[in-house]
Design an enzyme around this catalytic site. Structure first.
Site, PDB file in Angstrom:
ATOM      1  N   ARG A 104       0.878  -1.180   0.000  1.00 45.41           N
ATOM      2  CA  ARG A 104       0.000   0.000   0.000  1.00 45.41           C
ATOM      3  C   ARG A 104       0.908   1.220   0.000  1.00 45.41           C
ATOM      4  NH1 ARG A 104      -5.396   1.433   3.422  1.00 45.41           N
ATOM      5  NH2 ARG A 104      -6.158   0.013   1.799  1.00 45.41           N
ATOM      6  N   HIS A 131      -7.476   0.890  -6.637  1.00 43.88           N
ATOM      7  CA  HIS A 131      -7.622  -0.029  -5.490  1.00 43.88           C
ATOM      8  C   HIS A 131      -8.278  -1.328  -6.000  1.00 43.88           C
ATOM      9  CE1 HIS A 131      -7.787  -1.348  -1.479  1.00 43.88           C
ATOM     10  NE2 HIS A 131      -8.640  -0.497  -0.943  1.00 43.88           N
ATOM     11  N   CYS A 259     -16.399   1.722   0.326  1.00 44.51           N
ATOM     12  CA  CYS A 259     -15.208   0.907   0.631  1.00 44.51           C
ATOM     13  C   CYS A 259     -14.822   1.018   2.102  1.00 44.51           C
ATOM     14  CB  CYS A 259     -14.052   1.314  -0.273  1.00 44.51           C
ATOM     15  SG  CYS A 259     -13.509   3.011  -0.039  1.00 44.51           S
TER      16      CYS A 259
HETATM   17  N1  NVA Z   1      -9.813   6.834  -1.335  1.00 42.66           N
HETATM   18  C1  NVA Z   1      -9.426   6.344  -0.042  1.00 42.66           C
HETATM   19  C2  NVA Z   1      -9.634   4.878   0.035  1.00 42.66           C
HETATM   20  C3  NVA Z   1      -9.276   4.248   1.353  1.00 42.66           C
HETATM   21  C4  NVA Z   1      -9.511   2.774   1.373  1.00 42.66           C
HETATM   22  C5  NVA Z   1      -7.993   6.728   0.251  1.00 42.66           C
HETATM   23  O1  NVA Z   1      -7.151   6.599  -0.665  1.00 42.66           O
HETATM   24  O2  NVA Z   1      -7.695   7.152   1.359  1.00 42.66           O
HETATM   25  N1   CP Z   2     -11.306  -0.093   2.124  1.00 46.08           N
HETATM   26  C1   CP Z   2     -10.049  -0.198   2.598  1.00 46.08           C
HETATM   27  O1   CP Z   2      -9.096  -0.455   1.870  1.00 46.08           O
HETATM   28  O2   CP Z   2      -9.957  -0.031   3.939  1.00 46.08           O
HETATM   29  P1   CP Z   2      -8.612   0.096   4.784  1.00 46.08           P
HETATM   30  O3   CP Z   2      -8.008   1.440   4.477  1.00 46.08           O
HETATM   31  O4   CP Z   2      -9.069  -0.002   6.217  1.00 46.08           O
HETATM   32  O5   CP Z   2      -7.678  -1.017   4.413  1.00 46.08           O
END
Ligand code: NVA
Ligand code: CP
Length: 302
Positions: A104, A131, A259
């Site tokens: 990530r 994602h 999500c």
């Molecule tokens: N768009 C959000 C998704 C988190 C799962 C982010 O990148 O923070």
């Molecule tokens: N939706 C998602 O990826 O959640 P987290 O940021 O908690 O992993």
């Protein structure tokens, strides 16, 4: 044979994705019946998190344990990555020690560089571009409620962000129609809209997007890394909140997806999760586990 990675949905063919999703449904049934598996016995997943996570971390870690393997959590602060060891060297070293790596990170380019130097599968656990793991779970959830996704009407309300860009890609692969309602300046990158193969349209009117939709979905207004823009974004998105009244414009059998994590009072109204049409979000979150277990088996065990 070249190492298979999962950096975007299109890293796998449509038929491979459908195979993973079919398998995810089987794994979910087995899990619910209390059946155990040891398909990834002795296999190890390294997880590099440069940003926070609840769902992605827990679903990958629990998933590996449930398949008989193990997962190792690595944060940049505690590894040499945080002290400047090159990504490529880290990729080569981890390739000697573990069986797959989940990353990530912010820059998608880092995932690509890591994958290029890696002889083991690399999985995108969220980048600023997309994602794909989230979309596996979302597609599984949509299939559970609606079966075949062809010609399903999906409405995205809010920021054209990383998750939205994966929705664009998914629309092209699975053949659903995606109508995105976002303020000017917050649309997905046109290159990602193109991946929708004509299935993606934009509007500035949330009601138009939601009209007759079977799926309505959204995400935070400020993603991780955009905290300094939060106030500006709250103003820009104030007409793009998902409320029970907005869901009333959708199809009678609409299901809401998010999500998560969610921000009540921002992209969703206070108490929206009390509305039964939104209870899908907990199923969706749970499907992260099943979909990613299926992905891990596909990448590691064939
Ligand atoms: N768009 C959000 C998704 C988190 C799962 C982010 O990148 O923070
Ligand atoms: N939706 C998602 O990826 O959640 P987290 O940021 O908690 O992993």
């Amino acid at each position: 044979m070249a190492t298979l990675h999962f950096l975007t949905l299109n890293s796998l063919s449509r038929s491979a994705l459908l195979q993973v999703l079919d398998h995810a449904a089987i794994l979910k049934m087995e899990h619910m019946a209390g059946q155990t598996r040891s398909s990834l016995k002795q296999r190890v997943l390294a997880m590099i998190f440069e940003k926070s996570s609840t769902r992605t971390r827990v679903s990958f870690e629990a998933g590996m344990i449930q398949l008989g393997g193990a997962a190792i959590f690595l944060s940049p602060q505690d590894t040499q990555l945080g002290r400047g060891e090159p990504l490529e060297d880290t990729a080569r070293v981890l390739s000697e020690m573990v069986d797959a790596v989940m990353i990530r990170t912010s820059e998608h380019d880092k995932l690509e560089r890591f994958a290029k130097a890696s002889s083991i599968p690399v999985i995108n656990g969220l980048s600023d571009s997309c994602h794909p793991c989230q979309l596996l779970a979302d597609i599984q959830t949509m299939q559970e409620y609606f079966g075949d996704l062809r010609d399903l009407k999906v409405a995205w309300v809010g920021d054209g962000n990383n998750v939205c860009q994966s929705y664009c890609e998914a629309a092209g692969i699975f053949g659903f129609d995606l109508l995105i309602a976002c303020p000017s300046g917050y649309a997905p990158d046109p290159a990602w809209i193109t991946k929708g193969h004509g299935r993606v349209r934009l509007t500035s009117d949330p009601k138009e997007a939601v009209q007759d939709a079977q799926i309505v979905t959204t995400d935070v207004w400020a993603s991780m890394g955009q905290e300094s823009e939060a106030n500006k974004r709250i103003k820009a998105f104030k007409h793009f909140q998902v409320t029970p009244e907005l869901l009333d414009y959708a199809s009678a059998n609409v299901r809401f997806l998010h999500c998560l994590p969610a921000h009540e009072g921002e992209e969703i109204s206070q108490g929206l999760f009390d509305d039964p049409r939104t209870h899908t979000v907990w199923v969706q979150a749970g499907n992260r586990l099943h979909a990613q277990k299926a992905l891990l088996e596909y990448l590691l065990a064939g």
